[in-house]
Enzyme design. Structure first.
Site, short mmCIF file in Angstrom:
data_model
loop_
_atom_site.label_atom_id
_atom_site.label_comp_id
_atom_site.label_asym_id
_atom_site.label_seq_id
_atom_site.Cartn_x
_atom_site.Cartn_y
_atom_site.Cartn_z
N GLU A 51 4.01 -5.86 6.95
CA GLU A 51 3.18 -4.85 7.62
C GLU A 51 3.50 -4.73 9.11
O GLU A 51 3.42 -3.65 9.69
CB GLU A 51 1.70 -5.20 7.44
N GLU B 297 -0.59 -9.29 -1.54
CA GLU B 297 -2.04 -9.56 -1.40
C GLU B 297 -2.74 -9.46 -2.76
O GLU B 297 -3.64 -10.25 -3.06
CB GLU B 297 -2.63 -8.59 -0.38
N ALA C 221 0.86 -1.18 0.00
CA ALA C 221 0.00 0.00 0.00
C ALA C 221 0.90 1.23 0.00
O ALA C 221 2.07 1.14 0.35
CB ALA C 221 -0.86 -0.01 1.25
N GLY D 78 0.51 -5.20 0.52
CA GLY D 78 -0.62 -5.18 -0.41
C GLY D 78 -0.26 -5.70 -1.78
O GLY D 78 -1.11 -6.23 -2.51
N1 T1G Z 1 4.64 3.44 0.18
C1 T1G Z 1 5.15 4.67 -0.10
N2 T1G Z 1 6.47 4.93 -0.37
C2 T1G Z 1 7.28 3.88 -0.37
C3 T1G Z 1 6.83 2.55 -0.09
C4 T1G Z 1 5.44 2.36 0.19
N3 T1G Z 1 4.93 1.15 0.45
N4 T1G Z 1 7.90 1.74 -0.15
C5 T1G Z 1 8.96 2.50 -0.47
N5 T1G Z 1 8.60 3.78 -0.60
C6 T1G Z 1 9.47 4.90 -0.96
C7 T1G Z 1 10.53 5.19 0.09
O1 T1G Z 1 10.07 6.05 1.10
C8 T1G Z 1 11.63 5.83 -0.75
O2 T1G Z 1 11.28 7.17 -0.93
C9 T1G Z 1 11.51 5.11 -2.08
O3 T1G Z 1 10.20 4.53 -2.10
C10 T1G Z 1 12.52 4.00 -2.25
O4 T1G Z 1 12.43 3.16 -1.11
C11 T1G Z 1 -2.94 -3.18 2.79
C12 T1G Z 1 -1.33 -2.10 4.84
C13 T1G Z 1 10.33 -1.89 -1.40
C14 T1G Z 1 12.11 -3.12 -0.22
O5 T1G Z 1 6.25 -2.26 4.11
O6 T1G Z 1 10.49 -2.22 2.29
O7 T1G Z 1 0.77 -2.92 2.17
O8 T1G Z 1 13.15 8.24 0.28
O9 T1G Z 1 14.72 3.64 -0.23
O10 T1G Z 1 16.00 0.21 -0.41
O11 T1G Z 1 -1.85 -4.95 3.70
O12 T1G Z 1 11.16 0.40 0.19
O13 T1G Z 1 13.23 7.98 -2.17
O14 T1G Z 1 11.59 9.57 -1.13
O15 T1G Z 1 13.33 1.79 0.74
O16 T1G Z 1 15.23 -0.30 -2.76
C15 T1G Z 1 3.79 -2.82 3.13
C16 T1G Z 1 8.02 -0.92 2.29
C17 T1G Z 1 3.06 -1.53 3.17
C18 T1G Z 1 7.35 -2.21 2.01
C19 T1G Z 1 12.64 -1.07 -1.58
N6 T1G Z 1 5.00 -2.66 2.34
N7 T1G Z 1 9.13 -0.66 1.40
O17 T1G Z 1 13.76 -0.81 -0.81
O18 T1G Z 1 14.27 1.59 -1.59
S1 T1G Z 1 1.62 -1.65 4.19
C20 T1G Z 1 6.14 -2.37 2.91
C21 T1G Z 1 10.29 -1.32 1.49
C22 T1G Z 1 0.53 -2.59 3.27
C23 T1G Z 1 -1.61 -3.78 3.07
C24 T1G Z 1 -0.73 -3.01 3.95
C25 T1G Z 1 11.40 -0.88 0.60
C26 T1G Z 1 11.57 -1.76 -0.65
P1 T1G Z 1 12.37 8.28 -0.99
P2 T1G Z 1 13.75 2.56 -0.44
P3 T1G Z 1 14.93 0.16 -1.43
#
Ligand code: T1G
Length: 692
Positions: free
Chosen positions: A128, A108, A66, A105
């Protein structure tokens, strides 16, 4: 090719439709992406020529979850639920084509697709829980139906990313495509599904694995017991467990209701807000507003370490772990041998625990050279000094390094308290001097305070931050001041803790309150662990402080079986009647009228001065942003991540409440509680530390 919207295209490839998302950086499920999936899949379903659909992403990764930036804001655009319904209940098979990381997500969405194809380098996970959440789009009900409840418990409570090969073994993906040929592989797979008239396999209908676990509550009880310590203080892990339990015990739709109820509780709670803050803080901390992004990076191929003691050895391991040749210099052979033997022992222990092979041990040890001659550091690109904390000794070492080490190299000090501007006066190239403050044990602790001195060049700063990332640290750029950021704030808490046990509390009261707050251990238990006699000398001691008297009685902490606590043979601590009497006698001797002190007062007097000191650090420009201070305290001092760090906690409590309490304490107890100007300013402007 048709543009469904700005981030989605639809292409008809024979009887296969390819819906492609392209929303950098990580194809997060923002409103346009949700809209793109819904309308793209619908358009493909409505196209009679189409027999199957492939959902694929451009860029570095499949959907990584998400859009976290949308949380806490008013929802806009189609819901994720609509997109999932369109896929799962569509009349044509949908194949998810996965590369990079299909997370949260994103996984999912893939789990509502009827089939999943991935390249071998891909990873899948439901992280999450690391955001204080749970998979809120059916993940907790669909995952256990594929991988079984036990594996699902692991994945949703660890948030780990699982490799594609293992996903294939677990049935999470149906086929691996050739690396770099994902689209071709997915389209070919979709054609196979059509040709073989394979069913629209809905994960929600796969009940054998969950039914097999029905009537076995021990699966969950044992899991809770085994992880109680790790999950202490966190809400999300327990809520994730309850969702998997629901998947086992309830029909799919009932389980979804449980998942959504618990998700709503978490997403509106303070813990997730704190952990989402930390997610972005960990990414912000690397951004240096006043160091241009195109600053030249100094090539670092060879590293030198001065001092093979506990810190020097730990620091060396960080570089050996990441393939850097290291020369470590000591003054005496036995000290050098001892240091190198410790490094080897640490590696062999890790090999015994199966973390890596003995070949890997030899490979890392092969990169290490011991020396008694600083001249062997002449061609190093980075030299880190880790000698005894004494200014004269440090300046002597830097003076020698200045004559020996090649121009252009970085001269770094691991001092945790001394003035680096002063150390830099010992060299003719102060622009090359920087602080690299590692935390003990340096090969384990993730935090690195990168301390810029007055004359440190941008090249040296930018290179040091890059090196920190290479060796797996999270680095915060801070300024020179006593104790830098971490220890400077720690001193506030330590001072109040000492005062509280004089005024009426006992060490175990203070420790209990801070432990329950979420810190790994309280200040007194921490002192006992580190040893009360650090920097203490029997000869000089006059029994003035309580610590002096404890040390004089040989109560020097865990290592002597007694300190503030008494310790049994298993080093289990228990409150000490001896120390209780010592404190009462000492307070009486000092004419202190002890009083009953509430747990709230203990907490506020230990934490609020820390926040206040953080404000001073910001107003002095010794930290770039308040979230950097949070990163320092979470990664260096065990501040609970579900409180977001001291500054975020200050915003959660409310800067106005922190200020009011500081003023109340100042009125009663003096200027130790004098509010920082920035705290006053933030409250006056109705702002937050986070705005700074
Ligand atoms: N939403 C918004 N921005 C995101 C994002 C996300 N999910 N993931 C990464 N970014 C932005 C981050 O802030 C950075 O921005 C840029 O992307 C690059 O990220 C309904 C509720 C995918 C493994 O927890 O683990 O889904 O600093 O530096 O090292 O059930 O990002 O450049 O401005 O980390 O290559 C669940 C979170 C969400 C994954 C890539 N998903 N992301 O790592 O790059 S909750 C997560 C990561 C959800 C549902 C629920 C990592 C990555 P900026 P980065 P990276």
């Amino acid at each position: 090719m048709t543009a469904i919207n700005d981030v989605t295209t639809l292409e008809i490839d024979g009887e296969i439709a390819v819906v492609t998302l392209n929303s950098p950086p990580v194809n997060a499920l923002s409103a346009p992406v949700r809209e793109g999936i819904t309308n793209g899949v619908k358009a493909a379903i409505d196209n009679d020529a189409v027999k199957a659909i492939v959902l694929i992403c451009e860029g570095k990764t499949f959907i990584a979850g998400a859009d976290i930036t949308e949380f806490g804001k008013a929802p806009k655009g189609p819901s994720l639920f609509d997109a999932l319904q369109m896929i799962e209940f569509g009349t044509k098979p949908v194949v998810a084509a996965i590369h990079g990381t299909a997370l949260g997500g994103g996984l999912e969405v893939a789990l509502t697709c009827h089939y999943r194809v991935a390249v071998p380098s891909a990873k899948c996970g439901l992280p999450e829980v690391k955001l204080g959440l749970l998979p809120g789009a059916g993940g907790t009900q669909r995952l256990p139906r594929i991988v079984g409840p036990e594996k699902a418990l692991d994945m949703v409570t660890s948030g780990s990313h699982v490799g594609a090969k293992q996903c294939l073994e677990m049935g999470l993906v149906d086929e691996l495509a050739e690396e770099g040929k994902l689209r071709e592989g997915a389209v070919a797979f979709a054609k196979k599904v059509v040709a073989e008239k394979r069913p629209l396999k809905k994960v929600r209908d796969l009940n054998d694995k969950v039914e097999a676990a029905r009537g076995k509550p021990e699966i969950f009880e044992n899991f809770r017991k085994a992880n109680a310590r790790k999950f202490r203080g966190f809400l999300a892990p327990e809520y994730n467990i309850q969702c998997i339990e629901a998947a086992v015990n309830l029909p799919f739709e009932e389980g979804i209701k449980v998942e959504q109820k618990l998700f709503r509780e978490l997403v509106t709670g303070t813990q997730s807000a704190a952990q989402r803050h930390v997610f972005f803080a960990e990414r912000q901390v690397w951004k240096l507003p006043d160091v241009p992004a195109d600053t030249a990076i100094i090539p670092v191929k060879k590293v030198g370490i001065i001092g093979a003691g506990t810190m020097g050895g730990g620091i060396a391991m960080n570089f050996l772990n990441t393939g850097f040749p290291v020369t470590i210099v000591e003054t005496k052979q036995d000290a050098l041998d001892r240091g190198i033997a410790t490094i080897r022992r640490n590696y062999e222990n890790s090999a015994k625990k199966g973390r890596f092979s003995m070949e890997e041990v030899e490979k890392r040890m092969g990169l290490l050279t011991g020396s008694l001659d600083m001249n062997d550091l002449a061609d190093c690109d980075l030299v880190i000094e880790a000698v005894f904390e004494n200014m004269d000794i440090k300046k002597d070492v830097f003076g020698k390094l200045d004559k020996i080490v090649k121009q252009g190299a970085i001269l770094a000090t691991n001092t945790s308290a001394l003035n680096i501007d002063e150390i830099a006066t010992a060299v003719k190239r102060p622009e090359a001097v920087i602080g690299l403050h590692f935390f003990s044990p340096a090969n384990v602790m993730r935090l690195l305070e990168v301390v810029r001195a007055d004359k440190t060049s941008n090249e040296v700063i930018a290179t040091s931050m890059q090196i920190a990332k290479k060796i797996g640290k999270i680095a915060a750029l801070v300024g020179v001041c006593p104790g830098f950021v971490g220890n400077r704030i720690l001193a506030q808490r330590q001072r109040e803790a000492q005062k509280l046990i004089m005024e009426g509390a006992m060490p175990w009261d203070v420790d209990r309150v801070l432990y329950d707050f979420g810190l790994p251990m309280g200040p007194f238990a921490m002192s006992d662990l580190a040893g009360l006699d650090i920097g203490w000398s029997k000869e000089k001691s006059k029994g003035e402080t309580l610590r002096d008297r404890l040390c004089e009685m040989d109560r020097r902490g865990q290592k002597t079986g007694a300190g503030y606590y008494d310790y049994d043979e298993h080093r289990n601590a228990k409150p000490s009647p001896v120390v209780e009497k010592m404190i009462l006698d000492y307070a009486a001797e000092k004419g202190i009228n002890r009083r009953t002190i509430s747990d709230d007062e203990i907490l506020e007097r230990c934490i609020y001065p820390m926040i206040n000191e953080g404000a001073k650090i910001l107003e002095e420009g010794k930290a770039i942003r308040s979230s950097d201070i949070d990163i320092v305290w979470i990664n260096g001092y065990g501040f609970p991540v579900y409180r977001g760090g001291p500054m975020f906690y200050g915003d959660t409590v409310g800067a106005d409440k922190v200020l009011a309490k500081m003023k109340e304490f100042q009125a009663k107890m003096g200027d130790d509680f004098k509010p920082a100007a920035l705290l006053e300013k933030i409250v006056a402007e109705g702002k937050k530390f986070g705005d700074y």
